[in-house]
Design a protein around this motif. Sequence first.
Motif, PDB file in Angstrom:
ATOM      1  N   ILE A 177       0.766  -1.321  -0.140  1.00  0.00           N
ATOM      2  CA  ILE A 177      -0.104  -0.161   0.049  1.00  0.00           C
ATOM      3  C   ILE A 177       0.927   1.034  -0.042  1.00  0.00           C
ATOM      4  N   ASP A 178       1.998   1.374   0.922  1.00  0.00           N
ATOM      5  CA  ASP A 178       2.805   2.457   0.795  1.00  0.00           C
ATOM      6  C   ASP A 178       3.366   2.737  -0.337  1.00  0.00           C
ATOM      7  N   ALA A 179       3.806   1.711  -1.178  1.00  0.00           N
ATOM      8  CA  ALA A 179       4.646   1.753  -2.399  1.00  0.00           C
ATOM      9  C   ALA A 179       3.869   1.868  -3.522  1.00  0.00           C
ATOM     10  N   ALA A 180       2.562   1.790  -3.391  1.00  0.00           N
ATOM     11  CA  ALA A 180       1.510   2.277  -4.480  1.00  0.00           C
ATOM     12  C   ALA A 180       1.812   3.638  -4.966  1.00  0.00           C
ATOM     13  N   ASP A 181       2.008   4.161  -6.276  1.00  0.00           N
ATOM     14  CA  ASP A 181       2.197   5.421  -6.597  1.00  0.00           C
ATOM     15  C   ASP A 181       1.207   6.106  -7.440  1.00  0.00           C
ATOM     16  N   SER A 182      -0.001   5.180  -7.596  1.00  0.00           N
ATOM     17  CA  SER A 182      -0.910   5.797  -8.399  1.00  0.00           C
ATOM     18  C   SER A 182      -2.355   5.113  -7.981  1.00  0.00           C
ATOM     19  N   LEU A 183      -3.348   5.848  -8.354  1.00  0.00           N
ATOM     20  CA  LEU A 183      -4.785   5.236  -7.825  1.00  0.00           C
ATOM     21  C   LEU A 183      -4.924   3.884  -8.568  1.00  0.00           C
ATOM     22  N   ASP A 184      -4.440   3.712  -9.511  1.00  0.00           N
ATOM     23  CA  ASP A 184      -4.488   2.281 -10.359  1.00  0.00           C
ATOM     24  C   ASP A 184      -3.822   1.320  -9.553  1.00  0.00           C
ATOM     25  N   ALA A 185      -2.486   1.478  -9.275  1.00  0.00           N
ATOM     26  CA  ALA A 185      -1.819   0.497  -8.352  1.00  0.00           C
ATOM     27  C   ALA A 185      -2.122   0.461  -7.027  1.00  0.00           C
ATOM     28  N   LEU A 186      -2.992   1.422  -6.440  1.00  0.00           N
ATOM     29  CA  LEU A 186      -3.380   1.257  -4.917  1.00  0.00           C
ATOM     30  C   LEU A 186      -4.824   0.248  -5.167  1.00  0.00           C
ATOM     31  N   ASP A 187      -5.713   0.528  -6.401  1.00  0.00           N
ATOM     32  CA  ASP A 187      -6.598  -0.352  -6.227  1.00  0.00           C
ATOM     33  C   ASP A 187      -6.566  -1.834  -6.798  1.00  0.00           C
ATOM     34  N   ALA A 188      -5.349  -1.933  -7.288  1.00  0.00           N
ATOM     35  CA  ALA A 188      -4.701  -3.470  -7.474  1.00  0.00           C
ATOM     36  C   ALA A 188      -4.496  -4.027  -6.270  1.00  0.00           C
ATOM     37  N   VAL A 189      -3.788  -3.401  -5.275  1.00  0.00           N
ATOM     38  CA  VAL A 189      -3.587  -3.721  -3.805  1.00  0.00           C
ATOM     39  C   VAL A 189      -4.941  -4.071  -3.173  1.00  0.00           C
ATOM     40  N   ARG A 190      -5.969  -3.246  -3.383  1.00  0.00           N
ATOM     41  CA  ARG A 190      -7.082  -3.561  -2.645  1.00  0.00           C
ATOM     42  C   ARG A 190      -7.788  -4.718  -2.970  1.00  0.00           C
ATOM     43  N   VAL A 191      -7.690  -4.903  -4.460  1.00  0.00           N
ATOM     44  CA  VAL A 191      -8.510  -6.379  -4.797  1.00  0.00           C
ATOM     45  C   VAL A 191      -7.713  -7.279  -4.566  1.00  0.00           C
ATOM     46  N   ALA A 192      -6.521  -7.206  -4.579  1.00  0.00           N
ATOM     47  CA  ALA A 192      -5.648  -8.552  -4.057  1.00  0.00           C
ATOM     48  C   ALA A 192      -5.800  -8.749  -2.653  1.00  0.00           C
ATOM     49  N   ALA A 193      -6.337  -7.820  -2.072  1.00  0.00           N
ATOM     50  CA  ALA A 193      -6.296  -7.953  -0.531  1.00  0.00           C
ATOM     51  C   ALA A 193      -7.830  -8.252   0.015  1.00  0.00           C
ATOM     52  N   LEU A 194      -8.776  -7.335  -0.354  1.00  0.00           N
ATOM     53  CA  LEU A 194     -10.298  -7.377  -0.251  1.00  0.00           C
ATOM     54  C   LEU A 194     -11.116  -7.937  -1.067  1.00  0.00           C
ATOM     55  N   GLY A 195     -10.638  -8.028  -2.278  1.00  0.00           N
ATOM     56  CA  GLY A 195     -11.498  -8.730  -3.454  1.00  0.00           C
ATOM     57  C   GLY A 195     -12.148 -10.157  -3.256  1.00  0.00           C
ATOM     58  N   LYS A 196     -13.179 -10.482  -3.950  1.00  0.00           N
ATOM     59  CA  LYS A 196     -13.682 -11.817  -3.742  1.00  0.00           C
ATOM     60  C   LYS A 196     -12.479 -12.755  -3.516  1.00  0.00           C
ATOM     61  N   GLN A 197     -11.526 -12.776  -4.362  1.00  0.00           N
ATOM     62  CA  GLN A 197     -10.509 -13.820  -4.374  1.00  0.00           C
ATOM     63  C   GLN A 197      -9.201 -13.139  -3.522  1.00  0.00           C
ATOM     64  N   GLY A 198      -9.519 -12.007  -2.935  1.00  0.00           N
ATOM     65  CA  GLY A 198      -8.232 -11.590  -2.172  1.00  0.00           C
ATOM     66  C   GLY A 198      -7.894 -12.307  -0.713  1.00  0.00           C
ATOM     67  N   ALA A 199      -6.434 -12.172  -0.448  1.00  0.00           N
ATOM     68  CA  ALA A 199      -5.901 -12.777   0.850  1.00  0.00           C
ATOM     69  C   ALA A 199      -6.594 -12.864   1.716  1.00  0.00           C
ATOM     70  N   VAL A 200      -7.254 -11.485   2.273  1.00  0.00           N
ATOM     71  CA  VAL A 200      -7.992 -11.172   3.754  1.00  0.00           C
ATOM     72  C   VAL A 200      -9.220 -11.813   3.447  1.00  0.00           C
ATOM     73  N   THR A 201      -9.902 -11.685   2.248  1.00  0.00           N
ATOM     74  CA  THR A 201     -11.419 -12.517   2.049  1.00  0.00           C
ATOM     75  C   THR A 201     -11.112 -13.928   2.204  1.00  0.00           C
TER      76      THR A 201
END
Length: 361
Positions: free
Chosen positions: A16-40
């Motif tokens: 999250i800290d390394a994300a340098d754009s909104l698109d990159a941050l959204d990719a982290v969000r999907v990887a963590a909290l999306g339907k197939q995300g790690a936290v999910t």
Amino acid sequence: MMADLDHLHTDLIARIDAADSLDALDAVRVAALGKQGAVTALLKTLGGMSPDERQQQGPRIQALREGVTAAIATKKAALDRAELDAKLARETLDMTLPAEAAPVGSIHPVSQVMDELAEIFADLGFAVATGPEIETQWYNFTALNMPETHPARAMHDTFYLNAKDGEEARVLRTHTSPVQIRAMQAAGGTKPIRIIAPGRTYRSDSDATHTPMFHQVEGLVIDKGITLGHLKWTLETFLKAFFERDDIVLRLRPSYFPFTEPSAEVDVGFSVVNGKRVIGGSDGWMEVLGSGMVHRTVIEAGGYDPNEWQGFAFGCGIDRLAMLKYGMDDLRAFFDGDARWLKHYGFSALDVPTLSGGVGA
């Protein structure tokens, strides 16, 4: 399990800290909290745990989800601010350039002169009175001492409205004099009156100096001990203030009006400047007003005792006053609706007439 959660939390926060754009941050969000995300995926395992395991691991997994969600929101706000700052720096606006001129309206000369009249007469203690433009024949004629046979009541001079069954035909008022009767009635025959009555009037006439609808102002003073001297002083003071000249000279000529006795036409001296008549001086005379002492019949119609109360009245055309003061030569142009004429002769809305600053332009 605990080590895995700590490692996942550290890894996601770093990404999250390394994300340098909104698109990159959204990719982290999907990887963590999306339907197939790690936290999910971890949240889905809670259903297969024993009650003891769920009681132990549930709060840690929920804390991981909330921590990642908060970190993403904080990072998104920072990226939004950075993007806005960059956009503001990139898209500049030169505020020194003049704006395009917007259309500006003008005050009609008649409206301006009405304001000038109200300002002048307010300083003399007069109030502004109004009345209906559709009048009964009693107010428009009879109460003003105009008999049934008076020429002004003829169809070719007055606009009559269709009458209802059993009712007398009403008229478009031919002058603002009915306001005088209404003002006297409102005062109950016991109070002094000082009013002017500006407004629209109607007569069947049309040429360069007459229109079917025009504007008129009338003045009325009712009090005890009123004389022609009061009338002359009032008119002289008014004309000096209106034309903004001290060399105004008046001449009162005997005349006839049904509602005044004695009656007088009021002439004002004029000068010839560059071939044009200018009010002021004494090169010649020009009639501008009608006036006189209020007829006792009119005083009675207003509810006053003419043996105790006297008064004077005067009237003139507002359009004619505007023509004389501001150099207009055709009355019909006042009602043509030509924006070019109004742009030339009109007044700014900020040109409010005052006696201290000057009632005219």
